[in-house]
Design an enzyme around this catalytic site. Structure first.
Site, PDB file in Angstrom:
ATOM      1  N   HIS A 236     -47.399  14.639  18.046  1.00  0.00           N
ATOM      2  CA  HIS A 236     -45.889  14.654  17.756  1.00  0.00           C
ATOM      3  C   HIS A 236     -45.315  15.406  19.102  1.00  0.00           C
ATOM      4  O   HIS A 236     -44.333  15.087  19.633  1.00  0.00           O
ATOM      5  CB  HIS A 236     -45.555  15.516  16.668  1.00  0.00           C
ATOM      6  CG  HIS A 236     -44.084  16.052  16.280  1.00  0.00           C
ATOM      7  ND1 HIS A 236     -43.283  15.510  15.752  1.00  0.00           N
ATOM      8  CD2 HIS A 236     -43.504  17.142  16.994  1.00  0.00           C
ATOM      9  CE1 HIS A 236     -42.003  16.016  15.738  1.00  0.00           C
ATOM     10  NE2 HIS A 236     -42.290  17.084  16.280  1.00  0.00           N
ATOM     11  N   GLU A 237     -46.121  16.809  19.248  1.00  0.00           N
ATOM     12  CA  GLU A 237     -45.665  17.338  20.528  1.00  0.00           C
ATOM     13  C   GLU A 237     -46.184  16.704  21.842  1.00  0.00           C
ATOM     14  O   GLU A 237     -44.945  16.973  22.840  1.00  0.00           O
ATOM     15  CB  GLU A 237     -46.352  18.771  20.678  1.00  0.00           C
ATOM     16  CG  GLU A 237     -46.374  19.702  19.178  1.00  0.00           C
ATOM     17  CD  GLU A 237     -44.584  19.993  18.838  1.00  0.00           C
ATOM     18  OE1 GLU A 237     -43.989  19.865  19.747  1.00  0.00           O
ATOM     19  OE2 GLU A 237     -44.415  20.320  17.845  1.00  0.00           O
ATOM     20  N   HIS A 240     -42.933  14.621  22.490  1.00  0.00           N
ATOM     21  CA  HIS A 240     -41.719  15.395  23.217  1.00  0.00           C
ATOM     22  C   HIS A 240     -41.970  15.408  24.633  1.00  0.00           C
ATOM     23  O   HIS A 240     -41.194  15.535  25.496  1.00  0.00           O
ATOM     24  CB  HIS A 240     -41.731  16.820  22.617  1.00  0.00           C
ATOM     25  CG  HIS A 240     -41.298  16.812  21.126  1.00  0.00           C
ATOM     26  ND1 HIS A 240     -39.968  16.163  20.778  1.00  0.00           N
ATOM     27  CD2 HIS A 240     -41.460  17.641  20.247  1.00  0.00           C
ATOM     28  CE1 HIS A 240     -39.667  16.450  19.606  1.00  0.00           C
ATOM     29  NE2 HIS A 240     -40.394  17.343  19.141  1.00  0.00           N
TER      30      HIS A 240
END
Length: 741
Positions: A236-237, A240
């Protein structure tokens, strides 16, 4: 007189408006992005222009697929290898901050599984989105531990530093060796991953027109290598870091992440779902159960917030955006030709492979995470024998000499080969350590049956803990870190004769529970934690119990709860005290890279060194104590401490938030024996991403020399939801003015 009253309320509003915190935020990406753009507003417009260009590239890329068969690959893609360096900041005060090579290797496997559509929950995705879900051949992205550091020397891609910053984890200090952290390796050539004790699960900096000294990914230490997460947070990170927004964007229906194949939504899934029914296929849930803003929501998308078992995939356009950043002229565009890999491996091959050699010294996937196909046969995960059976099982024998899984969080494998907590009744209560340092206990009430009542309040699916008080003192217990709506009760007595001491449902809108009680020497106490129950339905999921005392309870050799009936002596369960584990590991020496392109840093934040002490709200005790001013009855009620640890209650590191359910439901909370509860509504605001402009990117490695106002190193992003010093100050002001009036 009216002016005095007005001043009181103005001051009160000001105090309560500072540092509110929304525990529903899994990651701090929105916060750090907003903070960064506040300091460097010129970068925001350049970022938006570049992102619009990348979105245009991605949309054209997706359109190149066959119009009649969107389920096929976008096109043949060339694999981009990304050199990765891990910066591990650890402190002996928190042994779990030392991340081992084995944990890092496991995270790297899971990360590559996510970026090749082989993650553990991929096959659970709803068929409604089958034409939008990115398949293995769409990615062409591989993450590899760096083999050469910025000086050209050999490296294993991991560097360690023993430092207090492993606990404090300020937004600035972790990236600076001079402030106790570790300098970043040039983000043009490396993806930098930092680990320490941050309050949220993680955050990352989004690509801008120039790179900077904080341009990396930061992860909370205690989730790494944990199969419950299976790489969902790191992937997920990294999303980003490669240019993706949250699917819920800025938190309104009219806002968007600007990805065409992710439906618009206004809230993260954890805001309107419950653990166990938060995605299609779970306990009868269907796609039609997840409608927001007039759309069926893609709640299994990894850029949403959802409970880990429901996170399953990225979409084709999300992957196309990430690949655009890696292949176009951006700050991420040079990673594929970085000197961080020695040599840059050109023989990588994981096409149509689920496991086996990747041609570059790594593997194409990990078969061990599959429920049945656990054996790698050259390049394909297969069943080790025809009799394997792990369907609807998560532990125990698989029928082929292996196991279906290993129970964690102190759970045991039952006769149905499901992990359950052994302490699901009073007679099997687990003894807790009552000390002046916070003790954490993990469990789950998924299989625990029944309820227990405390003065008319219910704890559903109860999990039991106990201790014998050998001194007088005060005890604070809470469920911060649990992944669902909890309830909490404390009893005194024996299993056959329990007296309710206190109960709590929600300490605020975060739906976790907290209770502070006084305990007396010679008494036996039982702590019971479980789920909120309504109309016969009990909330269930992973639990975390945190225990903190203002005194150290003397050691007891063993504790045997008194059963409700006289048992057979041979079958009487005895729970023996097991001291909290102490991990001692030898750390590799700290290495500070000397990068000829290391930025000069002029916006160093402060390096906090405040002494941390237990934070509790005093309640009456049987011990004599120094008299203190009391709050008049007109100034409301005594509150129960919500602090889960020995950190100051206004310190953001005092909370371990998970993807928690937020709710506007109002329920009464009962507290007995000098304990009560008040609610505190938390909030947060998302940064606004608005207009686009046309621009080109600049991949120069540069630094910023701006004032760091609002970006201090102590990571003060919010209030933990605990009863803070600000609240005490507020009541003091109100009391003083009331006395004057």
């Amino acid at each position: 007189m009216n002016i005095s009253i007005l001043c009181v309320f103005v001051i009160a509003i000001t105090i309560l408006s500072v540092g509110a915190y929304d525990i529903n935020n899994k990651c701090s990406h929105d916060r750090v992005t907003a903070d960064y753009f506040n300091i460097h507003p010129e970068e925001k417009m350049e970022h938006l222009a570049i992102r619009k260009r990348m979105l245009d590239v991605a949309k054209d890329y997706v359109k190149s697929m066959s119009i009649h068969d969107r389920s096929k690959s976008i096109m043949e893609v060339t694999t981009v290898q990304i050199p990765v360096v891990w910066h591990v900041l650890y402190t002996p005060d928190i042994p779990s901050t030392f991340i081992t090579k084995a944990q890092i290797d496991q995270e790297m496997i899971w990360l590559n599984d996510w970026y090749s559509a082989q993650n553990v929950n991929f096959d659970t995705a709803s068929s409604l989105w089958s034409s939008d879900i990115a398949q293995a051949e769409d990615f062409g992205i591989q993450f590899v531990l760096a083999t050469r550091d910025p000086n050209g020397d050999n490296t294993d891609g991991i560097e360690y530093r023993e430092t207090s910053v492993g606990d404090t984890c300020g937004d600035t200090e972790i990236f600076l060796t001079s402030q106790g952290g570790l300098d970043i390796w040039n983000p043009i050539d490396y993806m930098n991953l930092y680990t320490c004790n941050i309050p949220d699960l993680g955050y990352a900096y989004i690509p801008t027109s120039n790179t900077h000294y904080r341009d990396g990914v930061v992860l909370r230490h205690d989730q790494l290598g944990d199969s419950f997460y299976s790489g969902s947070t790191i992937s997920h990170e990294v999303g980003h870091w490669l240019g993706l927004y949250h699917t819920f964007a800025q938190g309104a229906c009219e806002d968007d992440d600007f990805i065409d194949d992710t439906p618009n939504t206004d809230l993260p899934a954890t805001s309107y779902t419950n653990y166990g029914t938060s995605c299609p296929g779970q306990n009868g849930a269907t796609d039609d159960d997840f409608i927001r803003c007039g759309n069926i929501i893609m709640v299994q998308n990894n850029m949403d917030y959802n409970y880990e078992p429901c996170l399953a995939f990225f979409t084709k356009e999300q992957v196309a955006v990430m690949r655009a950043y890696l292949t176009e002229n951006t700050v991420r565009g040079s990673l594929g030709t970085s000197d961080g890999l020695n040599p840059n491996c050109g023989s990588y091959d994981c096409d149509d492979k689920t496991c086996g050699d990747d041609g570059c010294g790594g593997v194409c996937g990990d078969c061990s995470i599959n429920s049945s196909f656990k054996l790698c046969d050259v390049d394909e995960c297969v069943a080790p024998c025809p009799n394997i059976d792990c369907i609807d099982k998560n532990c125990g024998a698989d029928g082929c000499g292996g196991v279906c899984g290993t129970c964690t969080n102190n759970q045991e494998c039952n006769n149905d080969q499901l992990c359950e907590s052994p302490n699901d009744n009073c007679n099997e209560a687990i003894t807790v350590d009552v000390t002046t340092s916070t003790q954490n206990y993990l469990a789950g009430n998924e299989l625990s049956s029944g309820t227990i009542s405390c003065d008319g309040n219910t704890v559903g699916g109860p999990i039991w803990y106990t201790f014998n008080a050998l001194t007088n003192g005060q005890l604070t217990v809470d469920t911060i870190g649990s992944l669902f709506d909890t309830t909490l009760a404390v009893f005194r007595g024996s299993c056959g004769s329990l007296n309710c001491v206190g109960f709590n449902d929600d300490i605020n809108s975060d739906l976790v529970s907290s209770l502070t009680i006084s305990f007396q020497s010679g008494q036996t106490y039982f702590i019971v934690v479980g789920g909120y129950t309504e109309y016969g339905n009990t909330q269930r999921g992973p639990l975390q119990l945190n225990v903190l005392s203002n005194v150290d309870n003397p050691e007891a050799l063993s504790i045997t709860p008194t059963p409700s009936v006289t048992p057979d002596p041979s079958n009487t369960p005895t729970v023996t005290r097991t001291p909290s584990s102490s991990v001692t590991r030898g750390a590799s020496p700290s290495k500070t890279p000397s990068n000829t392109r290391t930025p000069s840093i002029s916006d160093n934040g402060p390096n906090p060194s405040a002494t941390r002490t237990p934070s509790t709200i005093e309640v009456p005790s049987t011990e004599p104590e120094t008299p203190r001013p009391s709050i008049p009855a007109s100034a409301s009620s005594v509150v129960v401490s919500a602090s889960p640890s020995n950190l100051p209650s206004d310190d953001p590191n005092s909370v371990t938030p998970s993807r928690s359910v937020s709710s506007t439901r109002s329920r009464s909370n009962t507290a007995v024996d000098n304990s009560s509860d008040t609610s505190d509504t938390s909030y947060s605001s998302y940064s606004s991403y608005t207009s686009y402009s046309s621009d080109t990117s600049d991949s120069t490695f540069s630094s910023f020399t701006s004032n760091t106002s609002g970006d201090n190193s102590s990571n003060n992003d919010d209030d933990s939801g605990s009863i803070s010093n600000k609240t005490v100050a507020l009541w003091t002001i109100i009391v003083v003015v009331s006395m004057i009036i």
